[in-house]
Design a protein around this motif. Structure first.
Motif, PDB file in Angstrom:
ATOM      1  N   PRO A   1       0.805  -1.189  -0.035  1.00  0.00           N
ATOM      2  CA  PRO A   1      -0.007   0.130  -0.052  1.00  0.00           C
ATOM      3  C   PRO A   1       0.785   1.267  -0.121  1.00  0.00           C
ATOM      4  CG  PRO A   1       0.034  -1.179   2.323  1.00  0.00           C
ATOM      5  CD  PRO A   1       0.663  -1.903   1.303  1.00  0.00           C
TER       6      PRO A   1
ATOM      7  N   LEU B   1      -1.365   6.062   2.920  1.00  0.00           N
ATOM      8  CA  LEU B   1      -2.350   5.266   3.111  1.00  0.00           C
ATOM      9  C   LEU B   1      -2.479   5.050   4.882  1.00  0.00           C
ATOM     10  CD1 LEU B   1      -5.123   4.008   1.881  1.00  0.00           C
ATOM     11  CD2 LEU B   1      -3.843   1.633   2.492  1.00  0.00           C
TER      12      LEU B   1
ATOM     13  N   TRP C   1      -5.604   0.661   7.046  1.00  0.00           N
ATOM     14  CA  TRP C   1      -6.626   0.863   6.024  1.00  0.00           C
ATOM     15  C   TRP C   1      -6.476  -0.229   4.667  1.00  0.00           C
ATOM     16  CZ3 TRP C   1      -9.105   6.196   4.766  1.00  0.00           C
ATOM     17  CH2 TRP C   1      -9.355   6.887   6.102  1.00  0.00           C
ATOM     18  N   SER C   2      -7.649  -0.331   4.229  1.00  0.00           N
ATOM     19  CA  SER C   2      -7.532  -1.246   3.228  1.00  0.00           C
ATOM     20  C   SER C   2      -8.592  -1.064   2.235  1.00  0.00           C
ATOM     21  CB  SER C   2      -7.815  -2.942   3.773  1.00  0.00           C
ATOM     22  OG  SER C   2      -8.814  -3.038   4.393  1.00  0.00           O
ATOM     23  N   ALA C   3      -8.405  -1.903   1.049  1.00  0.00           N
ATOM     24  CA  ALA C   3      -9.478  -1.724  -0.011  1.00  0.00           C
ATOM     25  C   ALA C   3     -10.741  -2.673   0.197  1.00  0.00           C
ATOM     26  CB  ALA C   3      -9.035  -1.989  -1.410  1.00  0.00           C
TER      27      ALA C   3
ATOM     28  N   TYR D   1     -10.975   5.456  -4.091  1.00  0.00           N
ATOM     29  CA  TYR D   1     -10.098   5.320  -3.043  1.00  0.00           C
ATOM     30  C   TYR D   1      -9.532   3.805  -2.850  1.00  0.00           C
ATOM     31  CZ  TYR D   1      -9.291   2.873   1.498  1.00  0.00           C
ATOM     32  OH  TYR D   1      -8.880   2.221   2.597  1.00  0.00           O
ATOM     33  N   ASP D   2     -10.405   2.935  -3.297  1.00  0.00           N
ATOM     34  CA  ASP D   2      -9.873   1.400  -3.488  1.00  0.00           C
ATOM     35  C   ASP D   2      -8.640   1.220  -4.453  1.00  0.00           C
ATOM     36  OD1 ASP D   2     -11.788   0.095  -1.589  1.00  0.00           O
ATOM     37  OD2 ASP D   2     -13.216   0.472  -3.239  1.00  0.00           O
TER      38      ASP D   2
ATOM     39  N   TYR E   1      -6.494   3.548  -4.861  1.00  0.00           N
ATOM     40  CA  TYR E   1      -5.534   4.371  -4.389  1.00  0.00           C
ATOM     41  C   TYR E   1      -4.932   3.159  -3.153  1.00  0.00           C
ATOM     42  CZ  TYR E   1      -3.135   7.864  -1.616  1.00  0.00           C
ATOM     43  OH  TYR E   1      -1.866   8.611  -1.003  1.00  0.00           O
ATOM     44  N   ALA E   2      -5.836   2.642  -2.481  1.00  0.00           N
ATOM     45  CA  ALA E   2      -5.677   1.671  -1.327  1.00  0.00           C
ATOM     46  C   ALA E   2      -4.581   0.557  -2.266  1.00  0.00           C
ATOM     47  CB  ALA E   2      -6.699   1.188  -0.706  1.00  0.00           C
TER      48      ALA E   2
ATOM     49  N   ALA F   1     -12.073   1.643   7.652  1.00  0.00           N
ATOM     50  CA  ALA F   1     -11.772   1.112   6.152  1.00  0.00           C
ATOM     51  C   ALA F   1     -12.032  -0.458   6.617  1.00  0.00           C
ATOM     52  CB  ALA F   1     -10.532   1.609   5.760  1.00  0.00           C
ATOM     53  N   PRO F   2     -12.262  -1.154   5.526  1.00  0.00           N
ATOM     54  CA  PRO F   2     -12.760  -0.782   4.301  1.00  0.00           C
ATOM     55  C   PRO F   2     -14.087  -0.148   4.067  1.00  0.00           C
ATOM     56  CG  PRO F   2     -12.646  -3.173   4.221  1.00  0.00           C
ATOM     57  CD  PRO F   2     -12.344  -2.716   5.466  1.00  0.00           C
TER      58      PRO F   2
END
Ligand code: HEC
Ligand code: HEC
Ligand code: HEC
Ligand code: HEC
Ligand code: CA
Ligand code: CA
Ligand code: CA
Ligand code: MG
Lengths: 334, 334
Positions: B1, B5, B9-11, B168-169, B171-172, B201-202
């Motif tokens: 990641p 981030l 945090w995650s997707a 966002y996902d 990006y993650a 998140a997520p």
């Protein structure tokens, strides 16, 4: 055409032509699809064209009479939008000629979408950048979001709602095995008994006819067939009293209940009523069964439709908060 | 990641797992899609799940509080169905755990679909040969059309209503250009100000939290935040008073108005309220703008969905004729 096809009968055309010179484009029909499925242009944000003309099914709502915003009902049964594009006029009384002219009506009808003005419809759409962009792309000009362009787009989408290629159409195109023997028999009855004189191929409807023709038949009272004066309401002409636009019989198996007031629950009963009330014929059970079987061959196929993505105003609804009746100045429920 | 981030945090996962051993199948989700869009299993034949959770848009209805059959309204705002599959519990007060358990509720809720019993739902579906066939194919057995199987199918369809792959996902997942600078700034605020402590998140939501936390804030009265006692209504436990399930912030730009009672018109106002009421923070305009920008990066993409074909009983509607209230024994409007 196969030899058994009655004289003069034909298959449904493969496309419906737009009036005038406006060519249908993908942008136009795509925008029209969004607007057809758009509940936010109704008083309460809950009723779209598709609410009463569900194209996931028969293009109708399955109700006796339609129900719009706030549980309000009107007096007429919702006709299918499937193949309305082929209709020479719109509504049971033909009071609109084109689909464009028709599409402005329901937005303002109190028991349908219940909006107080077309300006209010347009002002809601203008709040959505994605709509402003789509109208601009489709129509150009400085002020593309208008009620005229809204109804043009909806009508263009409706011209895609057609169902050529039913088993009857394939039969008419020469595929003799497309109909069962019973269906083919029903087709012959349909011509010989006289149904086709009003419900002519390929649409099996579309012109004005007197209804009821036999005013003293028992069915007339039972189905309250003299309450709605039909086309007289559209023209003001007494000669048009009890004249109605003959509905298409395409997809008729999917659009119960029947008649302008939805008073006939089943197709079988309706066929029997038609024989009696329109032709003075007391059809026997076998004839009715054959006719109903034939009518089933006029079903679909429906085109594949991807659900539209309805654009939003980011971070704020376009619907007014609170009581819709007081917010928009619409008349209270009678 | 990417290094920016925030920690932990995650997707969003690419699929939502069904509970237990029931595997999702195409037949099951296709049937569930039909039922999700099926208005004929409501009292009046006019309200489907999609009426209040419009997946053509944000999975909501854009209204302050939802409106079901006959113009009836409840007291709560309709949460999005997008990504509800990832929620550990369902409803604002978490009173249902699984999607299966949830899906039986709205059919019987008076201001939603208004049916008097699940038996009535099932008996309508049994009138449609196409449904009987689809249930048989999907579930087998002698009596496949049941409320359990109906809610199983709806839940399976809802598990397809997920939106991984937002900016966002991406990006993650390492695509650092997927967020603008302002959005990336908003993401940092979101972690640092403390939003992420409840909206993790997520999913950016899903757990229970006290609301309002600062009971004497001015916002509390203005937004009537002590009228609905939240999870206490589900558990009967006073300790759960004013605890609510924290909503997902995915697609939050598309689901105005906000809060369980829909009392916050704009996302900007809601963010400001959250700062004050949940964190005791008076966010400044720049912080609010950055946070709102970040929340926009949690939008979509929505999967393509073909409209379902809803099967019919040939030649007869499955809806009762006449006044729905008297026909079905449902309680009159209060
Ligand atoms: C609440 C129900 C309801 C809504 C909403 C509604 N309609 Fe209708 N529609 C009807 C009814 C009922 C009629 C027949 C009215 C009459 O003949 O007086 C009708 C007639 C029509 C017809 C004429 C079909 C024919 O063969 O004569 C078309 C086309 C149509 N509607 C399209 C639309 C479009 C487009 C919208 C949205 C802009 C819409 N309708 C919204 C109920 C509704
Ligand atoms: C004299 C003209 C005429 C004849 C003959 C006639 N029809 Fe009709 N038909 C109509 C009209 C007009 C309507 C619309 C009635 C109304 O307004 O409710 C209609 C309605 C129908 C409907 C209901 C359509 C709907 O969507 O509700 C069916 C089904 C039907 N006809 C079948 C038949 C059959 C089968 C025959 C022959 C046995 C037949 N009709 C003969 C004119 C005719
Ligand atoms: C008339 C409006 C309406 C209808 C119809 C409706 N819902 Fe809802 N739905 C709501 C409202 C309002 C809530 C929140 C209620 C609450 O929390 O007490 C909700 C909550 C939910 C939730 C919980 C989401 C979350 O994150 O907590 C799901 C899932 C859901 N509905 C799915 C469905 C399904 C499936 C159907 C059809 C069987 C349906 N809804 C029909 C209005 C509606
Ligand atoms: C202490 C827990 C907590 C904190 C901290 C918190 N929230 Fe929330 N948030 C909630 C809860 C619970 C709700 C549901 C409120 C309700 O029931 O109306 C909510 C609702 C929201 C909503 C409305 C969602 C909807 O669908 O209506 C937004 C937007 C939001 N929060 C954003 C934020 C932001 C931005 C921050 C930081 C400034 C934040 N929240 C901080 C718990 C929290
Ligand atoms: Ca009908
Ligand atoms: Ca929305
Ligand atoms: Ca909302
Ligand atoms: Mg139907």
């Amino acid at each position: 055409p196969p030899s058994q096809l009655p004289d003069g009968w034909s298959a449904l055309p493969a496309s419906a032509e737009p009036p005038g010179e406006v060519p249908a484009s993908n942008d136009l029909t795509e925008l029209g699809k969004q607007l057809f499925f758009e509940p936010r242009i109704s008083l309460t944000g809950t009723v779209s064209c598709n609410s009463c003309h569900n194209v996931m099914e028969g293009g109708d709502d399955g109700r006796t009479t339609s129900m719009g915003v706030l549980g309000r009902t009107g007096t007429r049964n919702s006709p299918t939008v499937w193949n309305a594009a082929f209709m020479p006029t719109q509504f049971w009384d033909g009071r609109a000629v084109t689909l464009e002219e028709q599409a402005g009506g329901p937005m303002l009808a109190s028991p349908e979408m219940g909006m107080s003005s077309h300006d209010l419809v347009v002002s809601r759409l203008r709040l959505v950048p994605g709509y402003v962009e789509a109208f601009r792309k489709t129509f150009g000009g400085d002020d593309p979001v208008s009620i005229e362009n809204t109804t043009k787009a909806i009508a263009a989408f409706e011209r895609t709602l057609i169902t050529p290629g039913s088993r009857y159409d394939r039969y008419a195109a020469g595929e003799t095995s497309a109909l069962t023997q019973q269906e083919a028999r029903g087709m012959q009855h349909f011509e010989q008994v006289g149904c086709a004189s009003c419900h002519a191929a390929p649409l099996f409807g579309g012109e004005f006819n007197e209804f009821p023709t036999m005013a003293d038949d028992l069915f007339v009272q039972r189905h309250r067939l003299t309450e709605d004066r039909g086309r007289e309401l559209a023209t003001g002409d007494e000669a048009d009293r009890y004249r109605f636009k003959t509905p298409t019989l395409r997809n008729i198996t999917l659009t119960a209940p029947y008649l302008h007031n939805g008073s006939a629950a089943t197709l079988e009963e309706t066929v029997r009523l038609m024989g009696a009330v329109q032709l003075g014929e007391d059809l026997d059970d076998a004839q009715v069964a054959d006719l109903v079987a034939f009518l089933g061959s006029l079903e679909g196929p429906f085109p594949e439709i991807a659900i539209p993505h309805l654009p939003s105003r980011a971070g704020e609804s376009i619907l007014p908060a609170g009581d819709p009746e007081s917010e928009t100045g619409a008349a209270p429920r009678p």
